[in-house]
Design an enzyme around this catalytic site. Structure first.
Site, short mmCIF file in Angstrom:
data_model
loop_
_atom_site.label_atom_id
_atom_site.label_comp_id
_atom_site.label_asym_id
_atom_site.label_seq_id
_atom_site.Cartn_x
_atom_site.Cartn_y
_atom_site.Cartn_z
N GLY A 12 42.90 40.94 41.93
CA GLY A 12 42.61 41.17 40.61
C GLY A 12 42.69 42.49 40.10
N ASP A 13 42.29 42.58 38.79
CA ASP A 13 42.02 44.07 38.56
C ASP A 13 43.28 45.07 38.32
OD1 ASP A 13 39.36 43.53 37.76
OD2 ASP A 13 38.86 43.91 39.91
N LYS A 16 46.70 43.63 34.09
CA LYS A 16 47.23 42.51 33.64
C LYS A 16 47.51 42.64 32.32
CE LYS A 16 45.09 39.40 35.96
NZ LYS A 16 44.52 40.39 36.91
N GLY A 40 38.66 40.09 33.44
CA GLY A 40 38.49 41.19 32.47
C GLY A 40 39.66 41.79 32.47
N HIS A 41 40.38 42.20 31.16
CA HIS A 41 41.33 43.03 30.76
C HIS A 41 40.95 44.40 30.06
CE1 HIS A 41 43.81 39.73 32.58
NE2 HIS A 41 43.57 38.93 31.63
N THR A 42 41.41 45.31 30.24
CA THR A 42 41.32 46.58 29.24
C THR A 42 42.63 46.64 28.77
OG1 THR A 42 39.43 47.63 30.62
CG2 THR A 42 40.82 48.96 29.15
N GLN A 223 42.04 37.11 37.27
CA GLN A 223 41.87 37.53 38.67
C GLN A 223 43.29 37.85 39.38
OE1 GLN A 223 40.33 34.25 37.74
NE2 GLN A 223 38.60 35.37 37.35
N LYS A 330 49.50 52.26 37.46
CA LYS A 330 48.37 53.13 37.95
C LYS A 330 49.37 54.05 38.94
CE LYS A 330 43.89 51.80 36.82
NZ LYS A 330 42.65 51.56 36.94
#
Length: 427
Positions: A12-13, A16, A40-42, A223, A330
């Site tokens: 996860g993280d 997405k 959580g999505h940013t 996730q 990233k």
């Protein structure tokens, strides 16, 4: 069929939200198919940053219909808080659809989650304490509360009574807590009904009709693969199926309608919560990844554990999801390292293992076997094509692609919506 699944290929993280947002302008529906507000999505749009916990990322794309599928568990208070926050910032949320078969996170689910996790002590799973697991447990035990139940007070009351019969015994006799009143819970849940009403729909029918009309539907998992209840690092997992098969059950769409499955990979690896993590770093490199990558959970606020890229996990994600593509995120975070280790296999009791071990014991004892790739120092955030990347960055991407078993079709070189290199189109 124009149906795509987009999911996390690690713990996860992975980013997405950025990937979904990138596609959002080209798709007609974006569907969350599992999980709850533990995900959580940013999403960064221009100079605006949006943190989404329950809502599909597509809610930020005008013309796109966001859908919360039947496989999601919904905390109405969190939902309304997110909707209010977006409305205040000028985002139109009126097209949102919520499955009437989605389960509701009740106040007692949250209470049970918190007290049981605290009771486990050193053996805790690392849940977010938001009632997700207990809600899925109620669903499986057939005492869950669904969105549609809010519109029949008699059924709702009967179901709450059935659920609290056992839970109050546990809370009072095992955890020394006060019993929860049925009437109080029913009143609170009925208080959400009127505002939820405009969003509630038969989303299975809506989505299948959309696909029959050649609409493009994107299924968005929360996730990641290694947190899947069946295929993850059990018991340190979530309570649902973020893997590709979960899109079928969590949205009511048959597998023959899925055309592409896109896995989101970070250029390194992170994990939140407890559980094994072979490439985890406890040194200054791990701290640098955390700081440069801004590795703090969107929903939990917890620092993420950081480590080098793990190709064993990536290969596993390719296999269990049937991945057709990867979106690598990233990559810019790795700028500045002279050498970048990549885990290509594990050593377990003196044996080299190149595939994820099925045994929990073996995975806990897995030590990473690294190969080192040359790094780069040039700023890559302005790169618009693969050829704009420094040679060593290109070689790093090519090596990860070869090790992971599926083509890397997009590369994130910064947090912004436009800081993405598209190698191949997803549509």
């Amino acid at each position: 069929m124009p149906a795509l699944v987009l999911l996390g290929a690690q713990w996860g993280d992975e980013g997405k939200g950025k990937a979904t947002d990138l596609l959002g302008g080209s798709v007609d529906y974006v569907v969350r198919y599992q999980g709850g507000n533990n995900a959580g999505h940013t999403v960064v749009v221009g100079d605006q940053k949006y943190a989404l916990h329950l809502l599909p990322s597509g809610i930020l794309s005008p013309g796109c219909t966001p859908v919360i599928g039947n496989g999601v568990v919904v905390d109405p208070s969190v939902l309304f808080s997110e909707l209010n926050g977006l409305n205040e910032r000028g985002v139109d949320t009126s097209k949102l659809l919520i499955s009437g078969n989605a389960h509701i996170i009740t106040p007692y689910n949250v209470t049970v989650d918190k007290v049981t996790e605290r009771f486990l002590g050193k053996r805790k799973i690392g849940t977010t304490g938001r009632g997700i697991g207990p809600t899925y447990a109620d669903k499986i035990n057939r005492v869950g509360i669904r969105v549609q139940d809010l519109y029949d007070e008699s059924i709702l009351t009967q179901k709450v009574e059935a659920a609290l019969d056992v839970k109050n015994q546990m809370l009072t006799k095992l955890y020394n807590r006060r019993a929860i009143a049925v009437d109080q819970v029913v009143e609170e849940l009925l208080g959400y009904a009127e505002r939820l009403q405009p969003y509630v729909a038969d989303t299975v029918l809506v989505l299948n009709q959309a696909l029959e009309q050649d609409k493009v539907v994107l299924f968005e998992g929360g996730q990641g693969t290694l947190l899947d209840i069946d295929h993850g690092t059990y018991p340190f997992v979530t309570s649902s199926n973020p893997t590709a098969g979960g899109a079928c059950t969590g949205a009511g769409v048959g597998p023959t309608k899925i055309s592409r499955v896109i896995g989101i990979l970070k250029a390194y690896t992170t994990r939140v919560g407890s559980g094994p993590f072979p490439t985890e770093l406890f040194d200054e490199d791990g701290e640098a990844l955390r700081r440069i990558g801004g590795e703090r959970g969107v929903t939990t606020g917890r620092d993420r554990r950081c480590g080098w890229f793990d190709a064993v996990i990536a290969r596993y994600a390719t296999r269990v999801n049937g991945l057709t593509d990867f979106f690598l995120t990233k990559l810019d975070v790795l700028t500045g390292w002279e050498q970048i280790p990549v885990c290509v296999a594990y050593e377990i009791d003196g044996r080299r293992v190149e595939e994820l071990p099925y045994s929990q014991t073996d995975f806990h004892h897995a030590k990473p076997v690294y190969e080192t790739l040359p790094g780069w120092s040039e700023d890559i955030t302005k790169a618009k094509s693969f050829s704009d990347l420094p040679k060593n960055a290109q070689n790093y991407v090519k090596a990860l692609e070869e090790m992971s078993g599926a083509p890397i079709s997009a590369i994130g070189v910064g947090p912004g919506r436009d800081e993405t290199i598209e190698v191949n189109s997803f549509l």
